[in-house]
Design a protein around this motif. Sequence first.
Motif, PDB file in Angstrom:
ATOM      1  N   GLY A  16      28.043  20.777  59.973  1.00  0.00           N
ATOM      2  CA  GLY A  16      29.422  20.443  60.306  1.00  0.00           C
ATOM      3  C   GLY A  16      30.371  20.914  59.231  1.00  0.00           C
ATOM      4  O   GLY A  16      29.966  21.471  58.202  1.00  0.00           O
ATOM      5  N   MET A  17      31.677  20.668  59.461  1.00  0.00           N
ATOM      6  CA  MET A  17      32.690  21.160  58.538  1.00  0.00           C
ATOM      7  C   MET A  17      32.665  20.406  57.212  1.00  0.00           C
ATOM      8  O   MET A  17      32.849  21.002  56.154  1.00  0.00           O
ATOM      9  N   ASP A  18      32.423  19.099  57.254  1.00  0.00           N
ATOM     10  CA  ASP A  18      32.332  18.338  56.005  1.00  0.00           C
ATOM     11  C   ASP A  18      31.263  18.916  55.094  1.00  0.00           C
ATOM     12  O   ASP A  18      31.479  19.148  53.895  1.00  0.00           O
ATOM     13  N   GLU A  94      47.850  19.783  65.878  1.00  0.00           N
ATOM     14  CA  GLU A  94      46.456  19.458  65.589  1.00  0.00           C
ATOM     15  C   GLU A  94      45.854  18.762  66.804  1.00  0.00           C
ATOM     16  O   GLU A  94      46.579  18.338  67.707  1.00  0.00           O
ATOM     17  N   THR A  95      44.531  18.636  66.814  1.00  0.00           N
ATOM     18  CA  THR A  95      43.878  17.851  67.857  1.00  0.00           C
ATOM     19  C   THR A  95      43.438  16.507  67.281  1.00  0.00           C
ATOM     20  O   THR A  95      43.211  16.378  66.075  1.00  0.00           O
ATOM     21  N   GLU A  96      43.345  15.520  68.164  1.00  0.00           N
ATOM     22  CA  GLU A  96      42.893  14.189  67.735  1.00  0.00           C
ATOM     23  C   GLU A  96      41.486  14.304  67.149  1.00  0.00           C
ATOM     24  O   GLU A  96      40.601  14.911  67.745  1.00  0.00           O
ATOM     25  N   SER A 116      36.294  14.204  64.183  1.00  0.00           N
ATOM     26  CA  SER A 116      35.578  13.928  65.424  1.00  0.00           C
ATOM     27  C   SER A 116      35.948  14.884  66.542  1.00  0.00           C
ATOM     28  O   SER A 116      35.365  14.830  67.621  1.00  0.00           O
ATOM     29  N   SER A 117      36.900  15.778  66.331  1.00  0.00           N
ATOM     30  CA  SER A 117      37.359  16.695  67.373  1.00  0.00           C
ATOM     31  C   SER A 117      36.287  17.730  67.701  1.00  0.00           C
ATOM     32  O   SER A 117      35.517  18.155  66.815  1.00  0.00           O
ATOM     33  N   VAL A 118      36.254  18.165  68.969  1.00  0.00           N
ATOM     34  CA  VAL A 118      35.388  19.286  69.323  1.00  0.00           C
ATOM     35  C   VAL A 118      35.935  20.592  68.757  1.00  0.00           C
ATOM     36  O   VAL A 118      35.219  21.602  68.708  1.00  0.00           O
ATOM     37  N   ASP A 147      41.725  16.453  72.603  1.00  0.00           N
ATOM     38  CA  ASP A 147      40.812  17.571  72.840  1.00  0.00           C
ATOM     39  C   ASP A 147      40.875  18.042  74.290  1.00  0.00           C
ATOM     40  O   ASP A 147      40.843  19.244  74.568  1.00  0.00           O
ATOM     41  N   ARG A 148      40.935  17.097  75.216  1.00  0.00           N
ATOM     42  CA  ARG A 148      40.951  17.441  76.642  1.00  0.00           C
ATOM     43  C   ARG A 148      42.104  18.390  76.968  1.00  0.00           C
ATOM     44  O   ARG A 148      41.925  19.365  77.713  1.00  0.00           O
TER      45      ARG A 148
END
Length: 213
Positions: A16-18, A94-96, A116-118, A147-148
């Motif tokens: 993941g990004m982290d 940004e996305t949630e 948590s975003s896709v 995201d949706r």
Amino acid sequence: IGIAREAGATLRLTDGMDSAFALVKELRDEGLTLVHPFDDPVVIAAQGTVGLEFADDADELTDVIVSVGGGGLIAGVAAALRARRPGVRVWGVETEGAQAMSEALAAGGPVPVALSSVVTTLSAPSVSQLTYDHVAALVEDVLVVPDREAVRGCLDLAEHAKVWAEPAAGCLLPAARQVLARVGGGARLGLVVCGGNATPGEVMAWTERFGLG
């Protein structure tokens, strides 16, 4: 991956990004040179050439919308546009679950955020002081969309504009609707469609997940 290795690169993959940013710090401590994706004035200046293109080519532009991950792209675009066309408003989106810049603006400086975003290409674990300072000084606001709606934006771009885009660019469309609601229907918007790094399988899976089929 194979192409990168054939070119002589050594790849270190993470989950993941982290963990990717954590690995970057480890490699830097081992003596490798870091070319940071956003916390670098030269990178920001290079990304600012997008803003110069808008200033030169887009007549009667009132607003430009830019996706925000770590903030390098919007920092460069905003600096270039505000220098060339001071009246143009710049907006971030940004996305949630990938809200590093909006949370930084609320906190008064960079803070670590839960991801948590896709939309992994916007999922920086925090912005930098450099990008925060640019956005705080030059950007009208940073909007946040689900995201949706970012995935719906990908489908709309494909169907109506014949442009293949990842959700980091798809989120521009719902943000544009928010901007129009705030500034009025006479606005002339520019969108920085920032990438197409999504496979058909990924888009199909997101479409099913969010009930957009």
